[in-house]
Design an enzyme around this catalytic site. Sequence first.
Site, PDB file in Angstrom:
ATOM      1  N   SER A  11       0.823  -1.209   0.000  1.00 23.19           N
ATOM      2  CA  SER A  11       0.000   0.000   0.000  1.00 23.19           C
ATOM      3  C   SER A  11       0.861   1.265   0.000  1.00 23.19           C
ATOM      4  CB  SER A  11      -0.881   0.068   1.251  1.00 23.19           C
ATOM      5  OG  SER A  11      -1.490  -1.127   1.497  1.00 23.19           O
ATOM      6  N   LYS A 189       2.273   3.942  18.436  1.00 19.95           N
ATOM      7  CA  LYS A 189       0.900   4.351  18.095  1.00 19.95           C
ATOM      8  C   LYS A 189       0.139   3.237  17.371  1.00 19.95           C
ATOM      9  CE  LYS A 189       1.443   4.828  13.644  1.00 19.95           C
ATOM     10  NZ  LYS A 189       0.701   4.312  12.527  1.00 19.95           N
ATOM     11  N   THR A 246      -4.212   7.369  12.792  1.00 26.40           N
ATOM     12  CA  THR A 246      -4.292   5.904  12.841  1.00 26.40           C
ATOM     13  C   THR A 246      -5.373   5.409  13.791  1.00 26.40           C
ATOM     14  OG1 THR A 246      -1.904   5.945  12.592  1.00 26.40           O
ATOM     15  CG2 THR A 246      -2.866   3.825  13.037  1.00 26.40           C
TER      16      THR A 246
HETATM   17  N1  LIG Z   1      -0.387   1.573   4.679  1.00 27.05           N
HETATM   18  C1  LIG Z   1      -0.144   2.786   5.151  1.00 27.05           C
HETATM   19  O1  LIG Z   1      -0.969   3.712   5.046  1.00 27.05           O
HETATM   20  C2  LIG Z   1       1.179   3.086   5.784  1.00 27.05           C
HETATM   21  C3  LIG Z   1       1.547   4.421   5.975  1.00 27.05           C
HETATM   22  C4  LIG Z   1       2.791   4.713   6.522  1.00 27.05           C
HETATM   23  C5  LIG Z   1       3.623   3.673   6.917  1.00 27.05           C
HETATM   24  N2  LIG Z   1       3.216   2.398   6.781  1.00 27.05           N
HETATM   25  C6  LIG Z   1       4.132   1.335   7.247  1.00 27.05           C
HETATM   26  O2  LIG Z   1       4.783   0.833   6.103  1.00 27.05           O
HETATM   27  C7  LIG Z   1       5.095  -0.554   6.290  1.00 27.05           C
HETATM   28  C8  LIG Z   1       4.582  -1.300   5.083  1.00 27.05           C
HETATM   29  O3  LIG Z   1       3.187  -1.090   5.055  1.00 27.05           O
HETATM   30  P1  LIG Z   1       2.307  -1.351   3.775  1.00 27.05           P
HETATM   31  O4  LIG Z   1       0.949  -0.886   4.180  1.00 27.05           O
HETATM   32  O5  LIG Z   1       2.905  -0.785   2.546  1.00 27.05           O
HETATM   33  O6  LIG Z   1       2.381  -2.964   3.728  1.00 27.05           O
HETATM   34  P2  LIG Z   1       1.628  -3.983   2.759  1.00 27.05           P
HETATM   35  O7  LIG Z   1       1.286  -5.177   3.593  1.00 27.05           O
HETATM   36  O8  LIG Z   1       0.553  -3.278   2.016  1.00 27.05           O
HETATM   37  O9  LIG Z   1       2.749  -4.372   1.691  1.00 27.05           O
HETATM   38  C9  LIG Z   1       3.996  -4.890   2.024  1.00 27.05           C
HETATM   39  C10 LIG Z   1       4.646  -5.408   0.731  1.00 27.05           C
HETATM   40  O10 LIG Z   1       5.993  -5.796   1.054  1.00 27.05           O
HETATM   41  C11 LIG Z   1       6.286  -6.981   0.308  1.00 27.05           C
HETATM   42  N3  LIG Z   1       7.431  -7.654   0.933  1.00 27.05           N
HETATM   43  C12 LIG Z   1       7.463  -8.347   2.091  1.00 27.05           C
HETATM   44  N4  LIG Z   1       8.725  -8.783   2.326  1.00 27.05           N
HETATM   45  C13 LIG Z   1       9.495  -8.353   1.286  1.00 27.05           C
HETATM   46  C14 LIG Z   1      10.876  -8.473   0.961  1.00 27.05           C
HETATM   47  N5  LIG Z   1      11.715  -9.130   1.753  1.00 27.05           N
HETATM   48  N6  LIG Z   1      11.324  -7.884  -0.178  1.00 27.05           N
HETATM   49  C15 LIG Z   1      10.473  -7.219  -0.989  1.00 27.05           C
HETATM   50  N7  LIG Z   1       9.155  -7.063  -0.735  1.00 27.05           N
HETATM   51  C16 LIG Z   1       8.669  -7.631   0.398  1.00 27.05           C
HETATM   52  C17 LIG Z   1       4.977  -7.774   0.357  1.00 27.05           C
HETATM   53  O11 LIG Z   1       4.947  -8.762  -0.657  1.00 27.05           O
HETATM   54  C18 LIG Z   1       3.949  -6.644   0.143  1.00 27.05           C
HETATM   55  O12 LIG Z   1       3.689  -6.427  -1.217  1.00 27.05           O
HETATM   56  C19 LIG Z   1       4.449  -0.946   7.614  1.00 27.05           C
HETATM   57  O13 LIG Z   1       5.418  -0.951   8.630  1.00 27.05           O
HETATM   58  C20 LIG Z   1       3.442   0.151   7.883  1.00 27.05           C
HETATM   59  O14 LIG Z   1       3.234   0.376   9.270  1.00 27.05           O
HETATM   60  C21 LIG Z   1       2.035   2.073   6.184  1.00 27.05           C
END
Ligand SMILES: NC(=O)c1ccc[n+]([C@@H]2O[C@H](COP(=O)([O-])OP(=O)(O)OC[C@H]3O[C@@H](n4cnc5c(N)ncnc54)[C@H](O)[C@@H]3O)[C@@H](O)[C@H]2O)c1
Length: 333
Positions: A11, A189, A246
Site C-alpha cells: 500500500s 501508536k 491511525t
Molecule cells: N499503509 C499505510 O498507510 C502506511 C503508511 C505509513 C507507513 N506504513 C508502514 O509501512 C510498512 C509497510 O506497510 P504497507 O501498508 O505498505 O504494507 P503492505 O502489507 O501493504 O505491503 C507490504 C509489501 O511488502 C512486500 N514484501 C514483504 N517482504 C518483502 C521483501 N523481503 N522484499 C520485498 N518485498 C517484500 C509484500 O509482498 C507486500 O507487497 C508498515 O510498517 C506500515 O506500518 C504504512
Amino acid sequence: MKTVAFIGGGSFGTALSTVLAGKGCRINMYDIDQDHLARMAADMENKDYLPGVKLTGDYHFCKTNEEALKDAEFIVFALPAQHVRSAIKAAVPYIREDAIVTCISKGLEQKTHKRMSEVIGEYFDLDRYVCMSGPSHAEELGIGVPTVVAMSSKKEESAIALAELLSTNKFRVYLNDDMQGMELAASLKNVLAVGSGIANGAGYGDNTLAAMLTIGCAEATALGVVMGARPSTFFGLAGIGDMIVTCTSIHSRNFRCGRLIGQGKKPEDAIKEIGMVSEGMYTAEVVHELAEQTGVEMPIFNAIYDVINGNITVKDAMDDLMLRPIGYERDYL
Ligand SMILES: NC(=O)c1ccc[n+]([C@@H]2O[C@H](COP(=O)([O-])OP(=O)(O)OC[C@H]3O[C@@H](n4cnc5c(N)ncnc54)[C@H](O)[C@@H]3O)[C@@H](O)[C@H]2O)c1
C-alpha cells in the site's frame, strides 16, 4: 530525472511512488511476491493493496533486487517491520555508494526489540539513511490528499535531499533530529490503534477513546523518554499526528484488526480477515517486554497486549483500568 527504487510494492510503497512518478522520476519497483508485482504491471494499478489508484509515469517492475537497485539514487524500503532485516541484507550488495535510503516501516523488531534504523545500521551507513514518518494513510496519499511527514537523519544533508525529492504542493516535509523518538512514537501508536479498534468494536464511546489516546500517548512518551527520546517528538507529526490519523480512521488496518477483536473475533481470525500486516499486533508484544524491562508503568499498553493474547476479556480489562488507584496525570515538560 532521479531513479527511485521501491523494495516492497504494498500500500504505502505504491502510494509514495505516485508522488515521485508525478514529478517525473523513474520508479523501479521490486517485491518479493512476483505474482503480485506482475498483476500490478499488467493492470498499472495495485489492486491487491491500493485499489483505485492508477499508476502513470515511468514505472519499471523488477524481477530482482539488483535490477531495481543498481542505478537508483534513492531507495525506499516499504515493507512490514519484521521483514526489513532480510530485505536490507539482500539489497545491500546492489546499493550504489552515493544512494540515500529510507524505510517507512513502523514497528520494532521482535526478539531484538530493535528500531528500524538499528536494524538497517547493522548493514548500511546511517549517514545516508533517513527515517520518514507521520500521518500518511496510503489510501489518501495515493489520491493526492495533502500530506505532511517528518524526516530524520544522522546527516542533515541526507534528510534534506530526500525532502527535496519528495516535496510537492501535496506532500510537505518537516525535519526532526530525534530519530529514536520518531521511530518509537510511530511503532507505539500502532499498538494504540489496535486498542482504539478494540474499544470501538466493543461498543465504548468517544469519551473512552479520547481518554485512552491521551493516557496512551503519555505512556508512550514515558517509555520513549526512559529510552532516550525527546518528549516533544511524541507531540509532533510522528507522534500525536500519526496517532490521530491511525487511531480514529477506518483506513487503519491496525484499527480495523482491533475492532474485529473488540467484536469478539479471535486475534488470529482478525489478522486473517484483514489480509494484510497489522504492525501493532506484533509491536504490542515488544512494548510489553520493554515495559517490563524498563519498569515504566504502561497499564493501557499492557491491557491491549493482554486482550490480544486472550489473557483477559475486554470488559474486565476496562474495569481494571477504570478502577486503578487515583493518581496525578504525568508531567514531562
Ligand atoms: N499503509 C499505510 O498507510 C502506511 C503508511 C505509513 C507507513 N506504513 C508502514 O509501512 C510498512 C509497510 O506497510 P504497507 O501498508 O505498505 O504494507 P503492505 O502489507 O501493504 O505491503 C507490504 C509489501 O511488502 C512486500 N514484501 C514483504 N517482504 C518483502 C521483501 N523481503 N522484499 C520485498 N518485498 C517484500 C509484500 O509482498 C507486500 O507487497 C508498515 O510498517 C506500515 O506500518 C504504512
